[in-house]
Motif scaffolding. Structure first.
Motif, short mmCIF file in Angstrom:
data_model
loop_
_atom_site.label_atom_id
_atom_site.label_comp_id
_atom_site.label_asym_id
_atom_site.label_seq_id
_atom_site.Cartn_x
_atom_site.Cartn_y
_atom_site.Cartn_z
N HIS A 26 0.80 -1.22 0.00
CA HIS A 26 0.00 0.00 0.00
C HIS A 26 0.84 1.28 0.00
CE1 HIS A 26 1.10 -0.27 4.21
NE2 HIS A 26 0.48 -1.45 4.28
N GLY A 27 2.09 1.21 0.39
CA GLY A 27 2.97 2.37 0.34
C GLY A 27 2.88 3.33 1.51
N VAL A 28 2.09 3.02 2.54
CA VAL A 28 2.01 3.89 3.71
C VAL A 28 3.31 3.76 4.49
CG1 VAL A 28 0.79 4.39 5.87
CG2 VAL A 28 -0.50 3.68 3.83
N PRO A 29 3.99 4.88 4.79
CA PRO A 29 5.29 4.79 5.47
C PRO A 29 5.18 4.10 6.83
CG PRO A 29 4.94 6.98 4.58
CD PRO A 29 3.63 6.27 4.45
N GLU A 30 6.14 3.26 7.11
CA GLU A 30 6.16 2.55 8.39
C GLU A 30 6.28 3.52 9.55
OE1 GLU A 30 5.75 -0.53 10.93
OE2 GLU A 30 5.59 -0.63 8.74
N GLU A 68 4.10 3.53 12.97
CA GLU A 68 4.74 3.40 14.28
C GLU A 68 4.41 4.58 15.18
OE1 GLU A 68 8.82 3.09 13.20
OE2 GLU A 68 8.72 0.92 12.73
N ASP A 69 4.45 5.79 14.64
CA ASP A 69 4.21 6.98 15.45
C ASP A 69 2.79 7.03 15.99
OD1 ASP A 69 6.80 7.75 15.00
OD2 ASP A 69 6.32 9.31 13.51
N VAL A 70 1.81 6.70 15.15
CA VAL A 70 0.43 6.76 15.64
C VAL A 70 0.15 5.63 16.62
CG1 VAL A 70 -0.74 5.38 13.83
CG2 VAL A 70 -1.91 7.33 14.88
N ASN A 71 0.74 4.47 16.40
CA ASN A 71 0.59 3.36 17.36
C ASN A 71 1.13 3.74 18.73
OD1 ASN A 71 -0.76 0.94 16.63
ND2 ASN A 71 0.85 0.46 15.15
N ARG A 72 2.29 4.36 18.74
CA ARG A 72 2.90 4.78 20.00
C ARG A 72 2.04 5.84 20.69
NH1 ARG A 72 7.56 5.08 18.15
NH2 ARG A 72 7.43 7.19 17.34
N ALA A 73 1.51 6.79 19.92
CA ALA A 73 0.72 7.86 20.49
C ALA A 73 -0.58 7.36 21.10
CB ALA A 73 0.42 8.90 19.40
N LEU A 74 -1.29 6.49 20.41
CA LEU A 74 -2.57 6.05 20.94
C LEU A 74 -2.40 5.14 22.16
CD1 LEU A 74 -3.58 2.87 20.05
CD2 LEU A 74 -3.47 3.94 17.80
N ARG A 113 -1.14 14.65 18.50
CA ARG A 113 -1.89 15.31 17.42
C ARG A 113 -1.14 15.25 16.10
NH1 ARG A 113 -5.01 21.13 17.88
NH2 ARG A 113 -5.81 21.19 15.74
N THR A 114 0.16 15.49 16.13
CA THR A 114 0.96 15.45 14.90
C THR A 114 0.92 14.07 14.27
OG1 THR A 114 2.44 17.20 15.70
CG2 THR A 114 3.28 15.75 13.96
N ALA A 115 1.12 13.04 15.08
CA ALA A 115 1.12 11.66 14.57
C ALA A 115 -0.26 11.28 14.02
CB ALA A 115 1.54 10.69 15.67
N TYR A 116 -1.29 11.67 14.75
CA TYR A 116 -2.65 11.30 14.37
C TYR A 116 -3.05 11.98 13.05
CZ TYR A 116 -6.89 9.00 16.11
OH TYR A 116 -7.94 8.13 16.32
N GLN A 117 -2.73 13.26 12.93
CA GLN A 117 -3.09 13.98 11.72
C GLN A 117 -2.28 13.50 10.51
OE1 GLN A 117 -2.74 18.05 13.28
NE2 GLN A 117 -4.96 18.24 13.14
N ARG A 118 -1.01 13.18 10.74
CA ARG A 118 -0.21 12.65 9.63
C ARG A 118 -0.79 11.32 9.14
NH1 ARG A 118 5.81 9.88 9.71
NH2 ARG A 118 5.95 9.55 7.45
N TYR A 119 -1.16 10.45 10.09
CA TYR A 119 -1.72 9.16 9.71
C TYR A 119 -3.05 9.35 8.99
CZ TYR A 119 -3.23 4.30 10.06
OH TYR A 119 -3.65 3.04 9.76
N TYR A 120 -3.87 10.29 9.45
CA TYR A 120 -5.13 10.60 8.78
C TYR A 120 -4.87 10.97 7.32
CZ TYR A 120 -9.69 12.78 7.85
OH TYR A 120 -10.91 13.11 7.32
N PRO A 167 -7.43 -13.01 9.55
CA PRO A 167 -6.02 -13.21 9.90
C PRO A 167 -5.34 -11.89 10.26
CG PRO A 167 -6.58 -14.36 7.87
CD PRO A 167 -7.73 -13.47 8.18
N VAL A 168 -4.36 -11.97 11.14
CA VAL A 168 -3.51 -10.83 11.45
C VAL A 168 -2.22 -11.00 10.65
CG1 VAL A 168 -2.25 -9.58 13.24
CG2 VAL A 168 -4.51 -10.56 13.75
N VAL A 169 -2.00 -10.12 9.69
CA VAL A 169 -0.83 -10.19 8.82
C VAL A 169 0.00 -8.93 9.04
CG1 VAL A 169 -0.01 -10.27 6.43
CG2 VAL A 169 -2.07 -11.56 7.10
N PRO A 170 1.23 -9.06 9.54
CA PRO A 170 2.06 -7.88 9.77
C PRO A 170 2.19 -7.01 8.52
CG PRO A 170 3.06 -9.80 10.77
CD PRO A 170 1.91 -10.31 9.95
N GLY A 171 1.98 -5.71 8.69
CA GLY A 171 2.12 -4.78 7.59
C GLY A 171 0.91 -4.64 6.70
N ALA A 172 -0.15 -5.42 6.97
CA ALA A 172 -1.35 -5.39 6.12
C ALA A 172 -2.46 -4.57 6.77
CB ALA A 172 -1.84 -6.81 5.85
N PHE A 173 -3.25 -3.91 5.95
CA PHE A 173 -4.48 -3.28 6.38
C PHE A 173 -5.65 -4.20 6.07
CE2 PHE A 173 -2.01 0.70 5.44
CZ PHE A 173 -1.98 1.19 6.75
#
Length: 343
Positions: free
Chosen positions: A56-60, A64-70, A158-165, A252-258
């Motif tokens: 999908h091309g979404v940067p890792e 990582e940043d939004v996961n850490r923030a939430l 907020r920065t991480a959340y908005q970037r991920y959005y 299934p839970v697949v690492p890196g997949a949405f």
């Protein structure tokens, strides 16, 4: 001189009710490869309405940043989280909440049997459109949407959340263009209906519990809007979908997949050519660890009129639904799910 043959990459990595699809070959702009990926996605949307997406091309770093923030936010004391509690008069339920029942939003009573049990999940909702910091153009007739959005005082949140959005917004646009190709439309057919999309990004926290396997954590429901892009917790499963035989199947839970699924509005838009599948979240067995997920709910422009797509109807299969307007449709779903006061 003849053109060299283009080799279309394999796009379905694993088949099944929730197949795994790689869209990386579609991202190079080659028309034949884009159509191949679109066709694979279209088959999923006609059968299960669910798929796992890689390439999908979404940067890792954004993930990582939004996961850490939430995780930092949900670890705060309850009293601190409740400082940004969703305003009961806000029809978009922005901020923190720990109540609600998504089963109540199903269109048919036969689609859910868990109405009496509240969901066991905490939420943080970011809904940037329709408030002073987002688009405020024509269509927003309900002034309650202009209340100030609530943000936790967590460094970098907020920065991480908005970037991920923003990353999800871009991915949703790409998927909409592949959807158009799958439906035999011009690739840009959906663009004018989603260029001011009214989408929300919801962080979910399922606290640890000691319930037996199969106990409900999030009641069964179908999603409301256009499509959902879900970031699963790679350490904790629990998402299940209901197949056409009435069986609950683990996603299934697949690492890196949405996890991608279409919603009721897109099913309606396609005249039920594509299906919006009921799903739920359950405990995996006592003790069940806490679980975090991040669904992005993509919704067309507030004033977009949703009526049968031309390629989805014929003389033998006429349009099944009256047109609806995207925004009022969505606001009503929020009201039912969260029992919001009209103010």
């Amino acid at each position: 001189m003849s053109q060299p043959e283009v080799i279309v990459d394999q796009v379905v990595l694993r088949d099944g009710f929730v197949p795994l699809i790689d869209i990386s070959s579609a991202r190079n702009g080659d028309p034949r490869q884009r159509q191949a990926v679109a066709d694979a996605i279209g088959r999923c949307c006609e059968s299960s309405g669910f798929l796992l997406l890689v390439g999908h091309g979404v940067p890792e770093t954004a993930i990582e940043d939004v996961n850490r923030a939430l995780r930092e936010f949900f670890s705060l004391p309850q009293a601190v989280k409740e400082q940004i509690l969703a305003d009961p008069t806000d029809p978009l339920a922005r901020g923190f909440s720990s109540a609600g029942n998504l089963a109540a939003t199903n269109d048919g009573a036969d689609r859910a049997t868990e109405h009496e049990s509240p969901d066991h999940v905490e939420k943080f909702v970011h809904f940037p459109l329709g408030n002073p910091e987002g688009f405020d153009g024509a269509g927003w007739t309900d002034e309650r949407v202009f209340v100030a959005e609530r943000w936790p005082e967590v460094s970098g949140f907020r920065t991480a959340y908005q970037r991920y959005y923003d990353e999800m917004s871009s991915l949703a646009t790409e998927l909409a263009r592949l959807f158009a190709l799958a439906l035999g439309l011009r690739e840009d057919w959906f663009d004018s209906s989603i260029d001011r999309h009214n989408s929300n990004l919801m962080a979910n926290h399922y606290p640890a519990d000691d319930q037996p396997a199969g106990a409900i954590r999030l009641s069964q429901h179908s999603d409301w809007g256009n499509l959902t892009i879900l970031l699963q917790d790679e350490a904790q499963s629990g998402l299940q979908v209901l197949n056409d035989r009435g069986e609950w199947l683990d996603v299934p839970v697949v690492p890196g997949a949405f996890v991608i699924n279409i919603g009721d509005l897109l099913a309606r838009w396609t005249n039920d050519r594509w299906v919006s599948t009921v799903h739920r979240v359950v405990s995996t067995g006592a003790p069940t660890a806490e679980r975090f997920t991040l669904p992005f709910f993509h919704q067309p422009n507030f004033d977009a009129v949703i009526e049968c797509i031309p390629t989805c109807a014929s003389a033998d299969n006429p349009a099944r639904y009256e047109p609806v307007v995207s925004g009022p449709y969505l606001l009503n779903k929020f009201k039912v799910a969260y029992d919001l006061s009209p103010g």
